[in-house]
Design a protein around this motif. Structure first.
Motif, PDB file in Angstrom:
ATOM      1  N   LEU A 185       0.680  -1.422  -0.308  1.00 40.94           N
ATOM      2  CA  LEU A 185      -0.288  -0.058  -0.261  1.00 40.94           C
ATOM      3  C   LEU A 185       1.231   1.405  -0.036  1.00 40.94           C
ATOM      4  O   LEU A 185       0.405   2.392  -0.186  1.00 40.94           O
ATOM      5  N   LYS A 186       2.121   0.827   0.913  1.00 40.33           N
ATOM      6  CA  LYS A 186       2.924   2.705   0.881  1.00 40.33           C
ATOM      7  C   LYS A 186       3.370   2.393  -0.486  1.00 40.33           C
ATOM      8  O   LYS A 186       3.624   3.866  -0.841  1.00 40.33           O
ATOM      9  N   ASP A 187       3.353   1.939  -1.517  1.00 44.15           N
ATOM     10  CA  ASP A 187       4.502   2.210  -2.337  1.00 44.15           C
ATOM     11  C   ASP A 187       3.434   1.747  -3.600  1.00 44.15           C
ATOM     12  O   ASP A 187       3.670   3.865  -4.208  1.00 44.15           O
ATOM     13  N   PHE A 188       2.016   1.792  -3.649  1.00 44.44           N
ATOM     14  CA  PHE A 188       1.064   2.890  -4.641  1.00 44.44           C
ATOM     15  C   PHE A 188       0.749   3.887  -3.556  1.00 44.44           C
ATOM     16  O   PHE A 188       0.376   5.238  -4.986  1.00 44.44           O
ATOM     17  N   PHE A 189       1.275   4.468  -2.248  1.00 42.65           N
ATOM     18  CA  PHE A 189       0.762   6.137  -2.086  1.00 42.65           C
ATOM     19  C   PHE A 189       1.926   6.654  -2.432  1.00 42.65           C
ATOM     20  O   PHE A 189       1.951   7.549  -3.184  1.00 42.65           O
TER      21      PHE A 189
ATOM     22  N   VAL B 151      -6.431  13.063   1.126  1.00 44.71           N
ATOM     23  CA  VAL B 151      -6.412  12.483   1.869  1.00 44.71           C
ATOM     24  C   VAL B 151      -5.784  11.987   3.255  1.00 44.71           C
ATOM     25  O   VAL B 151      -5.712  11.618   4.312  1.00 44.71           O
ATOM     26  N   LEU B 152      -4.253  12.023   3.073  1.00 43.26           N
ATOM     27  CA  LEU B 152      -3.441  12.618   4.101  1.00 43.26           C
ATOM     28  C   LEU B 152      -3.787  13.256   4.993  1.00 43.26           C
ATOM     29  O   LEU B 152      -3.501  13.319   5.910  1.00 43.26           O
ATOM     30  N   GLN B 153      -3.879  14.133   4.174  1.00 37.52           N
ATOM     31  CA  GLN B 153      -4.640  15.243   5.231  1.00 37.52           C
ATOM     32  C   GLN B 153      -6.262  15.298   6.242  1.00 37.52           C
ATOM     33  O   GLN B 153      -6.282  15.819   7.526  1.00 37.52           O
ATOM     34  N   SER B 154      -6.898  14.257   5.551  1.00 35.37           N
ATOM     35  CA  SER B 154      -8.105  14.287   6.332  1.00 35.37           C
ATOM     36  C   SER B 154      -8.570  12.590   7.231  1.00 35.37           C
ATOM     37  O   SER B 154      -8.051  13.410   8.756  1.00 35.37           O
ATOM     38  N   ALA B 155      -6.707  12.195   7.429  1.00 33.54           N
ATOM     39  CA  ALA B 155      -6.597  11.159   8.231  1.00 33.54           C
ATOM     40  C   ALA B 155      -5.861  11.624   9.118  1.00 33.54           C
ATOM     41  O   ALA B 155      -5.824  11.456   9.920  1.00 33.54           O
TER      42      ALA B 155
ATOM     43  N   PHE C  60      -8.101  22.980   0.712  1.00 34.29           N
ATOM     44  CA  PHE C  60      -6.496  21.852   1.149  1.00 34.29           C
ATOM     45  C   PHE C  60      -5.341  22.965   1.184  1.00 34.29           C
ATOM     46  O   PHE C  60      -5.410  23.972   0.793  1.00 34.29           O
ATOM     47  N   ASP C  61      -4.972  22.548   2.019  1.00 28.42           N
ATOM     48  CA  ASP C  61      -3.817  23.620   2.380  1.00 28.42           C
ATOM     49  C   ASP C  61      -2.326  23.233   1.590  1.00 28.42           C
ATOM     50  O   ASP C  61      -1.901  22.437   1.765  1.00 28.42           O
ATOM     51  N   PRO C  62      -2.357  23.745   0.877  1.00 25.24           N
ATOM     52  CA  PRO C  62      -1.396  23.711  -0.054  1.00 25.24           C
ATOM     53  C   PRO C  62      -0.062  23.779   0.640  1.00 25.24           C
ATOM     54  O   PRO C  62       1.053  22.925  -0.011  1.00 25.24           O
ATOM     55  N   ASN C  63       0.016  24.086   1.662  1.00 26.56           N
ATOM     56  CA  ASN C  63       1.431  24.230   2.404  1.00 26.56           C
ATOM     57  C   ASN C  63       1.328  23.247   3.973  1.00 26.56           C
ATOM     58  O   ASN C  63       2.480  22.962   4.120  1.00 26.56           O
ATOM     59  N   ALA C  64       0.275  22.258   4.213  1.00 26.42           N
ATOM     60  CA  ALA C  64       0.750  21.037   4.861  1.00 26.42           C
ATOM     61  C   ALA C  64       1.541  19.739   4.242  1.00 26.42           C
ATOM     62  O   ALA C  64       1.112  19.645   3.220  1.00 26.42           O
ATOM     63  N   LYS C  65       2.091  20.005   5.844  1.00 21.71           N
ATOM     64  CA  LYS C  65       3.409  19.434   5.412  1.00 21.71           C
ATOM     65  C   LYS C  65       2.331  17.675   5.595  1.00 21.71           C
ATOM     66  O   LYS C  65       2.840  17.878   6.898  1.00 21.71           O
ATOM     67  N   VAL C  66       2.386  16.881   4.825  1.00 25.17           N
ATOM     68  CA  VAL C  66       2.239  15.582   5.060  1.00 25.17           C
ATOM     69  C   VAL C  66       2.459  14.449   5.015  1.00 25.17           C
ATOM     70  O   VAL C  66       2.718  14.571   3.941  1.00 25.17           O
ATOM     71  N   ALA C  67       2.734  13.403   5.688  1.00 22.56           N
ATOM     72  CA  ALA C  67       3.084  12.071   4.872  1.00 22.56           C
ATOM     73  C   ALA C  67       2.459  10.546   5.516  1.00 22.56           C
ATOM     74  O   ALA C  67       1.896  10.731   6.413  1.00 22.56           O
ATOM     75  N   ILE C  68       2.924   9.509   4.821  1.00 24.26           N
ATOM     76  CA  ILE C  68       2.232   8.735   4.734  1.00 24.26           C
ATOM     77  C   ILE C  68       2.708   7.482   6.460  1.00 24.26           C
ATOM     78  O   ILE C  68       1.780   7.300   7.292  1.00 24.26           O
ATOM     79  N   GLU C  69       3.474   8.454   6.565  1.00 21.94           N
ATOM     80  CA  GLU C  69       4.836   7.401   7.927  1.00 21.94           C
ATOM     81  C   GLU C  69       3.449   7.691   9.084  1.00 21.94           C
ATOM     82  O   GLU C  69       4.003   6.887   9.936  1.00 21.94           O
TER      83      GLU C  69
END
Ligand SMILES: [Fe+2]
Ligand SMILES: [Fe+2]
Length: 271
Positions: free
Chosen positions: A93-97, A107-111, A224-233
Motif C-alpha cells: 500500500l505504501k508503494d502505491f501511495f 487523503v493524508l490531510q483528511s486522515a 486544501f492547505d497547499p503548505n501542510a506537510k503530510v506524509a504516510i509515515e
C-alpha cells in the motif's frame, strides 16, 4: 474602516509628496483612498458565482478527456501525461501511495484531521483511503474505492469508504457536516443527486453504521492547505494493524480487486 497609513502615503507617492500637499488636497486624497478601499471590501464580500449544471455540461467538448477519467490516465492541467515509475515486484500500500496516489495530500490531510479529532482506527484508515481510487476512476468513487480495498481492510472501513460518496451530498448539522461549496463548483449549484444516491441515503439514515461514512465526510477537507506537510509515515502503524498486505504484492494475490491494482500499476497497457 481602518486606514493603513503607510499604504495610503505610498499610494500618494511617498512622504515627500504628501508633505507638499495642502490640507484640502490631503483630505480629498484620503476620501478618495477610502472610497477605493470600500469598493474593494464590498467586492471581496460578493458571493462566489457558481456554475449551473448546464454550464458545466457545456464544457464537456472543450476537453480531450472525460471528467471521470482516473488521474493516472490524464495529463495535469491539459498537459501530456508523464512516464511513471514502475511498481516494485510485490507492491505494498505504501508503494502505491508513493508511486500512484501521490501527492495524496487530500487523503493524508483528511486522515491527519481524523487522527487529531480522536477517531477510531477504522475511521482513520477509511479517511486515509477514501479517495485513493480517484487515481483509477472518478464516477461512483465510493463504490469503486470500497471494492478496491475491501479484501484487505475491516468491514467498517470499507462501509465508510463506499458510502461517504452518498453522504457528502446530505448535510448533517449535528455531526458537523455542511454541504461543501466545492460541490457547487464541481456539480453546479442547481445539481440534484440522482435517484440511486437518494435511495442509498434513505437506507443509510436508518443503518446502525450511519456514523462510519458520516465521519469520513466530517473529516473530508475541502479547503486544501497547499503548505501542510503530510506524509504516510504517521499512519503506517494503523495500516500495519488493519490492512492485510498480501505477501504476493497488491495485484498478484488473486483477490477480487487484484486486477484493479494491476491496472493502477500499469496504466499504459493498451488492452
Ligand atoms: Fe470522496
Ligand atoms: Fe475526500
Amino acid at each position: 474602516m481602518e486606514i493603513d497609513r503607510r499604504a495610503f502615503i505610498a499610494s500618494l507617492g511617498g512622504p515627500a509628496v504628501v508633505a507638499l500637499m495642502d490640507h484640502e488636497a490631503k483630505a480629498e486624497a484620503l476620501e478618495h483612498y477610502m472610497e477605493e478601499k470600500l469598493d474593494e471590501m464590498v467586492a471581496a464580500q460578493q458571493p462566489e458565482k457558481f456554475p449551473t449544471v448546464a454550464e458545466i455540461e457545456a464544457q464537456i467538448e472543450t476537453r480531450p478527456f472525460r471528467r471521470g477519467a482516473g488521474s493516472v490516465f490524464t495529463g495535469q492541467r491539459g498537459q501530456n501525461v508523464k512516464i511513471i515509475q514502475p511498481m516494485p515486484a510485490k507492491p505494498t500500500l505504501k508503494d502505491f501511495f508513493e508511486l500512484r496516489f501521490a501527492p495524496a495530500n487530500h487523503v493524508l490531510q483528511s486522515a491527519t484531521r481524523a487522527m487529531k479529532t480522536g477517531m477510531s482506527e477504522e475511521i482513520i484508515l477509511a479517511c486515509l483511503l477514501h479517495d485513493c481510487v480517484l487515481s483509477l476512476i472518478k464516477p461512483d468513487h465510493g463504490w469503486w474505492g470500497a471494492q478496491l480495498f475491501e479484501p484487505y481492510i475491516p468491514e467498517k472501513s470499507a462501509f465508510a469508504i463506499r458510502y461517504h460518496q452518498t453522504l457528502r451530498f446530505f448535510p448533517d448539522e449535528e455531526a458537523g457536516y455542511e454541504y461543501p461549496d466545492q460541490y457547487y463548483r464541481i456539480f453546479g449549484h442547481d445539481y440534484t443527486p440522482p435517484q440511486y444516491i437518494q435511495d442509498t441515503y434513505k437506507m443509510l439514515k436508518n443503518h446502525k453504521w450511519y456514523m462510519e461514512p458520516r465521519l469520513v465526510t466530517v473529516n473530508d477537507l475541502y479547503a486544501f492547505d497547499p503548505n501542510a506537510k503530510v506524509a504516510i509515515e504517521p499512519f503506517l502503524d494503523i495500516v500495519g494493524r488493519h490492512f492485510k498486505q498480501p505477501k504476493e504484492g497488491l495485484g498478484y494475490d488473486n483477490s477480487p480487486s487484484a486486477h484493479m491494482w494491476r491496472t493502477l500499476a500499469r496504466p499504459d497497457n493498451p488492452l
